[in-house]
Design a protein around this motif. Structure first.
Motif, PDB file in Angstrom:
ATOM      1  N   ASP A 186      -7.488  -3.879   2.564  1.00 19.10           N
ATOM      2  CA  ASP A 186      -6.863  -4.802   1.609  1.00 19.10           C
ATOM      3  C   ASP A 186      -6.370  -4.085   0.355  1.00 19.10           C
ATOM      4  OD1 ASP A 186      -9.435  -7.152   2.400  1.00 19.10           O
ATOM      5  OD2 ASP A 186      -7.354  -7.203   3.098  1.00 19.10           O
ATOM      6  N   ALA A 187      -6.738  -2.826   0.191  1.00 26.45           N
ATOM      7  CA  ALA A 187      -6.342  -2.088  -0.999  1.00 26.45           C
ATOM      8  C   ALA A 187      -4.825  -1.933  -1.067  1.00 26.45           C
ATOM      9  CB  ALA A 187      -7.001  -0.715  -1.008  1.00 26.45           C
ATOM     10  N   ALA A 188      -4.270  -2.278  -2.212  1.00 24.58           N
ATOM     11  CA  ALA A 188      -2.817  -2.239  -2.395  1.00 24.58           C
ATOM     12  C   ALA A 188      -2.496  -2.687  -3.810  1.00 24.58           C
ATOM     13  CB  ALA A 188      -2.117  -3.164  -1.395  1.00 24.58           C
ATOM     14  N   VAL A 189      -1.241  -2.588  -4.158  1.00 27.63           N
ATOM     15  CA  VAL A 189      -0.760  -3.262  -5.357  1.00 27.63           C
ATOM     16  C   VAL A 189      -0.352  -4.669  -4.937  1.00 27.63           C
ATOM     17  CG1 VAL A 189       0.949  -3.300  -7.209  1.00 27.63           C
ATOM     18  CG2 VAL A 189       0.023  -1.116  -6.393  1.00 27.63           C
ATOM     19  N   TYR A 190      -0.864  -5.650  -5.636  1.00 31.05           N
ATOM     20  CA  TYR A 190      -0.594  -7.047  -5.318  1.00 31.05           C
ATOM     21  C   TYR A 190       0.418  -7.615  -6.310  1.00 31.05           C
ATOM     22  CZ  TYR A 190      -4.245  -7.321  -1.817  1.00 31.05           C
ATOM     23  OH  TYR A 190      -4.990  -7.150  -0.675  1.00 31.05           O
ATOM     24  N   TYR A 191       1.414  -8.284  -5.759  1.00 30.98           N
ATOM     25  CA  TYR A 191       2.484  -8.865  -6.556  1.00 30.98           C
ATOM     26  C   TYR A 191       2.550 -10.369  -6.338  1.00 30.98           C
ATOM     27  CZ  TYR A 191       4.262  -4.047  -6.577  1.00 30.98           C
ATOM     28  OH  TYR A 191       4.404  -2.688  -6.722  1.00 30.98           O
ATOM     29  N   CYS A 192       2.831 -11.100  -7.392  1.00 31.23           N
ATOM     30  CA  CYS A 192       3.170 -12.505  -7.204  1.00 31.23           C
ATOM     31  C   CYS A 192       4.685 -12.654  -7.368  1.00 31.23           C
ATOM     32  CB  CYS A 192       2.424 -13.413  -8.165  1.00 31.23           C
ATOM     33  SG  CYS A 192       2.876 -13.261  -9.898  1.00 31.23           S
ATOM     34  N   ALA A 204       0.851  -1.186   0.000  1.00 30.93           N
ATOM     35  CA  ALA A 204       0.000   0.000   0.000  1.00 30.93           C
ATOM     36  C   ALA A 204       0.887   1.237   0.000  1.00 30.93           C
ATOM     37  CB  ALA A 204      -0.901  -0.019   1.223  1.00 30.93           C
ATOM     38  N   PRO A 205       0.353   2.373  -0.433  1.00 30.52           N
ATOM     39  CA  PRO A 205       1.160   3.600  -0.481  1.00 30.52           C
ATOM     40  C   PRO A 205       1.758   3.931   0.873  1.00 30.52           C
ATOM     41  CG  PRO A 205      -0.879   3.902  -1.680  1.00 30.52           C
ATOM     42  CD  PRO A 205      -0.983   2.576  -0.998  1.00 30.52           C
ATOM     43  N   GLY A 206       3.052   4.200   0.890  1.00 28.08           N
ATOM     44  CA  GLY A 206       3.733   4.578   2.116  1.00 28.08           C
ATOM     45  C   GLY A 206       4.051   3.434   3.055  1.00 28.08           C
ATOM     46  N   LYS A 207       3.748   2.216   2.630  1.00 28.68           N
ATOM     47  CA  LYS A 207       3.998   1.055   3.492  1.00 28.68           C
ATOM     48  C   LYS A 207       4.971   0.092   2.818  1.00 28.68           C
ATOM     49  CE  LYS A 207      -0.404   1.138   5.959  1.00 28.68           C
ATOM     50  NZ  LYS A 207      -1.572   0.328   6.398  1.00 28.68           N
ATOM     51  N   GLU A 208       5.551  -0.762   3.626  1.00 28.44           N
ATOM     52  CA  GLU A 208       6.446  -1.775   3.097  1.00 28.44           C
ATOM     53  C   GLU A 208       5.638  -2.896   2.433  1.00 28.44           C
ATOM     54  OE1 GLU A 208      10.220  -1.343   6.189  1.00 28.44           O
ATOM     55  OE2 GLU A 208       9.068  -3.193   6.111  1.00 28.44           O
ATOM     56  N   ARG A 209       6.318  -3.595   1.540  1.00 21.19           N
ATOM     57  CA  ARG A 209       5.681  -4.747   0.919  1.00 21.19           C
ATOM     58  C   ARG A 209       5.478  -5.828   1.979  1.00 21.19           C
ATOM     59  NH1 ARG A 209       7.726  -6.336  -4.997  1.00 21.19           N
ATOM     60  NH2 ARG A 209       7.356  -4.079  -5.070  1.00 21.19           N
ATOM     61  N   GLU A 210       4.294  -6.413   2.012  1.00 21.62           N
ATOM     62  CA  GLU A 210       3.999  -7.389   3.037  1.00 21.62           C
ATOM     63  C   GLU A 210       3.491  -8.696   2.450  1.00 21.62           C
ATOM     64  OE1 GLU A 210       0.869  -6.239   5.698  1.00 21.62           O
ATOM     65  OE2 GLU A 210      -0.598  -5.980   4.109  1.00 21.62           O
ATOM     66  N   PHE A 211       3.751  -9.756   3.185  1.00 21.71           N
ATOM     67  CA  PHE A 211       3.324 -11.081   2.792  1.00 21.71           C
ATOM     68  C   PHE A 211       1.810 -11.201   2.905  1.00 21.71           C
ATOM     69  CE2 PHE A 211       3.307 -15.573   2.387  1.00 21.71           C
ATOM     70  CZ  PHE A 211       2.463 -16.082   3.370  1.00 21.71           C
ATOM     71  N   VAL A 212       1.221 -11.892   1.920  1.00 24.86           N
ATOM     72  CA  VAL A 212      -0.210 -12.167   1.945  1.00 24.86           C
ATOM     73  C   VAL A 212      -0.462 -13.679   2.027  1.00 24.86           C
ATOM     74  CG1 VAL A 212      -2.381 -11.976   0.693  1.00 24.86           C
ATOM     75  CG2 VAL A 212      -0.739 -10.083   0.631  1.00 24.86           C
ATOM     76  N   ALA A 213       0.108 -14.422   1.080  1.00 24.74           N
ATOM     77  CA  ALA A 213      -0.139 -15.860   1.015  1.00 24.74           C
ATOM     78  C   ALA A 213       0.976 -16.519   0.230  1.00 24.74           C
ATOM     79  CB  ALA A 213      -1.489 -16.156   0.370  1.00 24.74           C
ATOM     80  N   ALA A 214       1.168 -17.818   0.479  1.00 25.98           N
ATOM     81  CA  ALA A 214       2.169 -18.564  -0.267  1.00 25.98           C
ATOM     82  C   ALA A 214       1.713 -20.000  -0.424  1.00 25.98           C
ATOM     83  CB  ALA A 214       3.528 -18.511   0.430  1.00 25.98           C
ATOM     84  N   THR A 228      -0.568  -5.740  -9.695  1.00 24.92           N
ATOM     85  CA  THR A 228      -1.904  -5.371 -10.150  1.00 24.92           C
ATOM     86  C   THR A 228      -2.594  -4.636  -9.008  1.00 24.92           C
ATOM     87  OG1 THR A 228      -3.970  -6.192 -11.141  1.00 24.92           O
ATOM     88  CG2 THR A 228      -2.950  -7.589  -9.469  1.00 24.92           C
ATOM     89  N   GLN A 229      -3.264  -3.553  -9.331  1.00 24.84           N
ATOM     90  CA  GLN A 229      -3.860  -2.684  -8.322  1.00 24.84           C
ATOM     91  C   GLN A 229      -5.204  -3.231  -7.870  1.00 24.84           C
ATOM     92  OE1 GLN A 229      -2.667   0.519  -7.032  1.00 24.84           O
ATOM     93  NE2 GLN A 229      -4.310   0.019  -5.581  1.00 24.84           N
ATOM     94  N   VAL A 230      -5.389  -3.274  -6.569  1.00 23.91           N
ATOM     95  CA  VAL A 230      -6.680  -3.612  -5.973  1.00 23.91           C
ATOM     96  C   VAL A 230      -7.142  -2.414  -5.162  1.00 23.91           C
ATOM     97  CG1 VAL A 230      -7.873  -5.072  -4.297  1.00 23.91           C
ATOM     98  CG2 VAL A 230      -6.246  -6.089  -5.910  1.00 23.91           C
ATOM     99  N   THR A 231      -8.324  -1.921  -5.480  1.00 24.51           N
ATOM    100  CA  THR A 231      -8.915  -0.787  -4.779  1.00 24.51           C
ATOM    101  C   THR A 231     -10.239  -1.231  -4.191  1.00 24.51           C
ATOM    102  OG1 THR A 231      -7.883   0.729  -6.362  1.00 24.51           O
ATOM    103  CG2 THR A 231      -9.641   1.605  -4.985  1.00 24.51           C
ATOM    104  N   VAL A 232     -10.433  -0.947  -2.914  1.00 29.16           N
ATOM    105  CA  VAL A 232     -11.649  -1.358  -2.223  1.00 29.16           C
ATOM    106  C   VAL A 232     -12.338  -0.116  -1.682  1.00 29.16           C
ATOM    107  CG1 VAL A 232     -12.649  -2.824  -0.441  1.00 29.16           C
ATOM    108  CG2 VAL A 232     -10.524  -3.520  -1.583  1.00 29.16           C
ATOM    109  N   SER A 233     -13.539   0.127  -2.145  1.00 28.16           N
ATOM    110  CA  SER A 233     -14.291   1.303  -1.694  1.00 28.16           C
ATOM    111  C   SER A 233     -15.165   0.933  -0.507  1.00 28.16           C
ATOM    112  CB  SER A 233     -15.146   1.847  -2.828  1.00 28.16           C
ATOM    113  OG  SER A 233     -16.117   0.896  -3.209  1.00 28.16           O
TER     114      SER A 233
END
Length: 123
Positions: free
Chosen positions: A90-96, A40-50, A117-122
């Motif tokens: 959950d909004a962020a850019v998601y990377y594999c 997410a903007p201003g945050k470090e890249r974080e683990f989601v799933a593996a 890929t960008q995920v935006t949640v309103s």
């Protein structure tokens, strides 16, 4: 060399669902553990799933357990992230990403990355 391309991001209302895909080319993905990360903007890249190379083992960060599901289809050289009950946080850019060996939660241990890929949640 492995090239990874994510797709499936977009804008969704809170409570909605998205399915991200990560398609690989260059080499078969069946030799690699795969991970999904987000930033997410201003945050470090974080683990989601593996997921392990066989798909037999999966791992999730606590905040997405029960809502997200990682899966893979080695015949299609593709990894997926099904995201349900999405929240604004959950909004962020998601990377594999791909790595040899066992799945880990550390971004620096992954060798190959997609462009995101960008995920935006309103709300």
């Amino acid at each position: 060399q492995v090239q990874l391309v994510e797709s499936g991001g977009g804008l969704v209302q809170a409570g909605g669902s998205l399915r991200l895909s990560c398609a690989a080319s260059g080499r078969t993905l069946s030799s690699y553990a795969m991970g999904w990360f987000r930033q997410a903007p201003g945050k470090e890249r974080e683990f989601v799933a593996a997921i392990s190379w066989s798909g037999g083992s999966t791992y999730y960060t606590d905040s997405v357990k029960g809502r997200f599901t990682i899966s893979r289809d080695n015949a299609k050289n593709t990894v997926y992230l099904q995201m349900n009950s999405l929240k604004p946080e959950d909004a962020a850019v998601y990377y594999c990403a791909a790595r040899w060996g066992v799945p880990t939660k550390t971004p620096g241990q992954y060798v190959y990355w997609g462009q995101g890929t960008q995920v935006t949640v309103s709300s």
